[in-house]
Design a protein around this motif. Sequence first.
Motif, mmCIF file in Angstrom:
data_model
loop_
_atom_site.group_PDB
_atom_site.id
_atom_site.type_symbol
_atom_site.label_atom_id
_atom_site.label_comp_id
_atom_site.label_asym_id
_atom_site.label_seq_id
_atom_site.Cartn_x
_atom_site.Cartn_y
_atom_site.Cartn_z
ATOM 1 N N HIS A 286 0.811 -1.236 0.000
ATOM 2 C CA HIS A 286 0.000 0.000 0.000
ATOM 3 C C HIS A 286 0.839 1.279 0.000
ATOM 4 C CE1 HIS A 286 -3.225 -2.721 0.611
ATOM 5 N NE2 HIS A 286 -2.976 -2.935 1.888
ATOM 6 N N VAL A 287 2.152 1.175 0.195
ATOM 7 C CA VAL A 287 2.957 2.403 0.159
ATOM 8 C C VAL A 287 2.977 2.960 -1.267
ATOM 9 C CG1 VAL A 287 5.312 3.316 0.387
ATOM 10 C CG2 VAL A 287 4.351 1.854 2.180
ATOM 11 N N PHE A 288 3.161 2.066 -2.251
ATOM 12 C CA PHE A 288 3.102 2.478 -3.663
ATOM 13 C C PHE A 288 2.026 1.643 -4.370
ATOM 14 C CE2 PHE A 288 7.666 3.677 -2.997
ATOM 15 C CZ PHE A 288 7.532 5.027 -3.303
ATOM 16 N N PRO A 289 0.786 2.136 -4.440
ATOM 17 C CA PRO A 289 -0.259 1.374 -5.142
ATOM 18 C C PRO A 289 0.141 1.077 -6.586
ATOM 19 C CG PRO A 289 -1.189 3.253 -3.974
ATOM 20 C CD PRO A 289 0.297 3.396 -3.866
ATOM 21 N N GLN A 290 0.960 1.972 -7.176
ATOM 22 C CA GLN A 290 1.385 1.751 -8.563
ATOM 23 C C GLN A 290 2.204 0.462 -8.663
ATOM 24 O OE1 GLN A 290 2.188 4.351 -6.525
ATOM 25 N NE2 GLN A 290 2.380 6.271 -7.643
ATOM 26 N N ILE A 291 3.007 0.165 -7.632
ATOM 27 C CA ILE A 291 3.813 -1.058 -7.630
ATOM 28 C C ILE A 291 2.944 -2.257 -7.262
ATOM 29 C CG2 ILE A 291 5.706 -2.273 -6.462
ATOM 30 C CD1 ILE A 291 7.157 0.423 -6.289
ATOM 31 N N ASP A 292 2.063 -2.075 -6.265
ATOM 32 C CA ASP A 292 1.169 -3.174 -5.881
ATOM 33 C C ASP A 292 0.399 -3.679 -7.108
ATOM 34 O OD1 ASP A 292 2.061 -2.552 -3.374
ATOM 35 O OD2 ASP A 292 0.171 -1.675 -2.683
ATOM 36 N N ALA A 293 0.058 -2.739 -7.994
ATOM 37 C CA ALA A 293 -0.741 -3.112 -9.170
ATOM 38 C C ALA A 293 0.026 -4.035 -10.110
ATOM 39 C CB ALA A 293 -1.179 -1.850 -9.923
ATOM 40 N N THR A 294 1.347 -4.141 -9.941
ATOM 41 C CA THR A 294 2.132 -5.021 -10.819
ATOM 42 C C THR A 294 2.287 -6.426 -10.239
ATOM 43 O OG1 THR A 294 4.297 -4.475 -9.852
ATOM 44 C CG2 THR A 294 3.493 -3.015 -11.603
ATOM 45 N N VAL A 295 1.755 -6.652 -9.032
ATOM 46 C CA VAL A 295 1.762 -8.015 -8.477
ATOM 47 C C VAL A 295 0.835 -8.858 -9.345
ATOM 48 C CG1 VAL A 295 1.125 -9.435 -6.490
ATOM 49 C CG2 VAL A 295 2.207 -7.207 -6.124
ATOM 50 N N PRO A 296 1.297 -10.051 -9.789
ATOM 51 C CA PRO A 296 0.461 -10.850 -10.678
ATOM 52 C C PRO A 296 -0.932 -11.081 -10.108
ATOM 53 C CG PRO A 296 2.638 -11.830 -10.441
ATOM 54 C CD PRO A 296 2.579 -10.698 -9.475
ATOM 55 N N ALA A 297 -1.907 -11.095 -10.995
ATOM 56 C CA ALA A 297 -3.297 -11.306 -10.585
ATOM 57 C C ALA A 297 -3.403 -12.609 -9.800
ATOM 58 C CB ALA A 297 -4.186 -11.368 -11.818
ATOM 59 N N GLY A 298 -4.228 -12.614 -8.793
ATOM 60 C CA GLY A 298 -4.405 -13.843 -8.011
ATOM 61 C C GLY A 298 -3.515 -13.877 -6.792
ATOM 62 N N ILE A 299 -2.429 -13.079 -6.779
ATOM 63 C CA ILE A 299 -1.563 -13.004 -5.585
ATOM 64 C C ILE A 299 -1.574 -11.549 -5.155
ATOM 65 C CG2 ILE A 299 0.696 -13.631 -4.618
ATOM 66 C CD1 ILE A 299 1.391 -14.810 -7.333
ATOM 67 N N ARG A 300 -2.542 -11.162 -4.401
ATOM 68 C CA ARG A 300 -2.614 -9.749 -4.038
ATOM 69 C C ARG A 300 -1.929 -9.458 -2.708
ATOM 70 N NH1 ARG A 300 -2.156 -7.701 -8.026
ATOM 71 N NH2 ARG A 300 -3.783 -7.157 -9.495
ATOM 72 N N SER A 301 -1.657 -10.497 -1.923
ATOM 73 C CA SER A 301 -1.053 -10.237 -0.626
ATOM 74 C C SER A 301 -0.342 -11.496 -0.151
ATOM 75 C CB SER A 301 -2.124 -9.804 0.367
ATOM 76 O OG SER A 301 -1.527 -9.492 1.599
ATOM 77 N N ASP A 302 0.311 -11.366 0.980
ATOM 78 C CA ASP A 302 1.061 -12.473 1.535
ATOM 79 C C ASP A 302 1.083 -12.231 3.042
ATOM 80 O OD1 ASP A 302 3.161 -14.658 0.561
ATOM 81 O OD2 ASP A 302 4.017 -13.655 2.301
ATOM 82 N N ASP A 303 1.416 -13.253 3.825
ATOM 83 C CA ASP A 303 1.570 -13.017 5.268
ATOM 84 C C ASP A 303 2.635 -11.960 5.513
ATOM 85 O OD1 ASP A 303 -0.330 -14.808 5.810
ATOM 86 O OD2 ASP A 303 1.005 -16.448 6.368
ATOM 87 N N ASP A 304 3.689 -12.006 4.669
ATOM 88 C CA ASP A 304 4.749 -11.015 4.770
ATOM 89 C C ASP A 304 4.400 -9.861 3.848
ATOM 90 O OD1 ASP A 304 6.267 -12.423 6.615
ATOM 91 O OD2 ASP A 304 7.114 -13.675 5.045
ATOM 92 N N ARG A 305 4.032 -8.743 4.438
ATOM 93 C CA ARG A 305 3.390 -7.698 3.645
ATOM 94 C C ARG A 305 4.337 -6.588 3.208
ATOM 95 N NH1 ARG A 305 -1.715 -6.230 7.049
ATOM 96 N NH2 ARG A 305 -0.187 -6.476 8.690
ATOM 97 N N PHE A 306 5.602 -6.930 2.966
ATOM 98 C CA PHE A 306 6.502 -5.970 2.335
ATOM 99 C C PHE A 306 6.688 -6.384 0.879
ATOM 100 C CE2 PHE A 306 8.907 -2.911 5.117
ATOM 101 C CZ PHE A 306 7.959 -2.897 6.114
ATOM 102 N N VAL A 307 6.643 -5.395 0.000
ATOM 103 C CA VAL A 307 6.773 -5.665 -1.432
ATOM 104 C C VAL A 307 8.182 -5.251 -1.880
ATOM 105 C CG1 VAL A 307 5.869 -5.128 -3.728
ATOM 106 C CG2 VAL A 307 4.319 -5.200 -1.761
ATOM 107 N N VAL A 308 8.848 -6.183 -2.565
ATOM 108 C CA VAL A 308 10.177 -5.892 -3.108
ATOM 109 C C VAL A 308 9.997 -5.661 -4.600
ATOM 110 C CG1 VAL A 308 12.532 -6.720 -3.362
ATOM 111 C CG2 VAL A 308 11.134 -7.505 -1.428
ATOM 112 N N SER A 309 10.448 -4.515 -5.087
ATOM 113 C CA SER A 309 10.263 -4.239 -6.512
ATOM 114 C C SER A 309 11.552 -3.715 -7.118
ATOM 115 C CB SER A 309 9.135 -3.224 -6.724
ATOM 116 O OG SER A 309 9.520 -1.973 -6.189
ATOM 117 N N PHE A 310 11.654 -3.879 -8.436
ATOM 118 C CA PHE A 310 12.824 -3.374 -9.156
ATOM 119 C C PHE A 310 12.313 -2.578 -10.351
ATOM 120 C CE2 PHE A 310 16.699 -3.807 -11.816
ATOM 121 C CZ PHE A 310 17.618 -3.340 -10.892
#
Length: 328
Positions: A286-310
């Motif tokens: 949720h810090v960068f919704p623009q990045i969250d939107a690139t998570v493949p469909a069907g996997i919107r979250s995880d128990d570990d809720r930090f997103v690593v992006s490049f």
Amino acid sequence: MRPLDEDSLLSVSARFADFARTEAYGNSDQYDTWCRAVAADREVCRLIAALPPQKQQPNLVLAATRYLGVPAGPGEHFLTWVRENWDAVTEQILSRSTQTNEPGRTAVQLTLLAQIDGPIALIEVGASAGLCLYPDRYSHIYDGDVRVDPERGPSPVVTRCETRGDAPIPTRMPEIVSRTGVDLNPLDVNDPDDMRWLHALIWPGQPERDERLDAAAAIRRAEPAHIVAGDLNEHIEALVDAVPDDVTAVVQHTAVLAYLDQAGRDRFFGQMSRLNCHWLSFEGLHVFPQIDATVPAGIRSDDDRFVVSFDGVARAFASPHGTRLRWL
Ligand SMILES: C[S@@+](CC[C@H](N)C(=O)[O-])C[C@H]1O[C@@H](n2cnc3c(N)ncnc32)[C@H](O)[C@@H]1O
């Protein structure tokens, strides 16, 4: 002083209860006990509710008590100590912020940095004391038995990371030729008081993190980085522009952008899209919704809720301190 209504008391109570349940439980029995005690105590909730909202973070309140030497013990003793020492606790809370500097996060960053060929200028925004600028100087153990050591041999700083999915476990170290950071309030590993605050930010019952902090600080002292004091949005362009043409600029950050308001995050996102650099972000969902939107469909979250992006594309979920990594 702000008027204290039932809602503000309830929100402090809920915040500490939530911290106990989602963060402290399983990681620090002492913090779990203390947070549940705070959540159930109207008087201490009232003290905390009178602080400015951004200073009511459980992590900050608890670190202030530990900096001042609160003894380990049951919740009732903690509450009594807090009431008796509240003026001193308040002074620490108001003059400090959560600047936890966790070298364990570099295990996650390394999976992406190790894929970059050639010399790298590593630039970290929100660097705190700069301990995440040395991924190539630490030893990393993935999945219990896959080890990556610095070229000079095993490091006294060892990170451990369990992976899931097809994570690119590093087989080599990146070539980092410069280490630069920016922070609103850089912490100095040569200053005993700053080191005391960094230790206070480590949760009770985690002696291995205390040892690793000291070992990482020793590496940082031996090979200084350049850390600029100021706001990341004001400095990032000049820091990237200063990187020579034959060196790859990589801007990284972990657990930082959540501290900026939406306008600040949008401004930083825009700069990362425009500047001549790679961008390695390791931030809460949720810090960068623009990045969250690139998570493949069907996997919107995880128990570990930090997103690593490049470069703006989500690559993995990870635990906040980098001990677990789920490749997407
Ligand atoms: C929770 S610490 C994380 C430190 C480090 N990135 C790590 O992962 O170990 C957040 C850091 O971001 C810094 N910070 C917060 N807002 C900032 C801003 N607008 N500009 C620069 N630094 C900032 C804080 O001072 C603090 O040192």
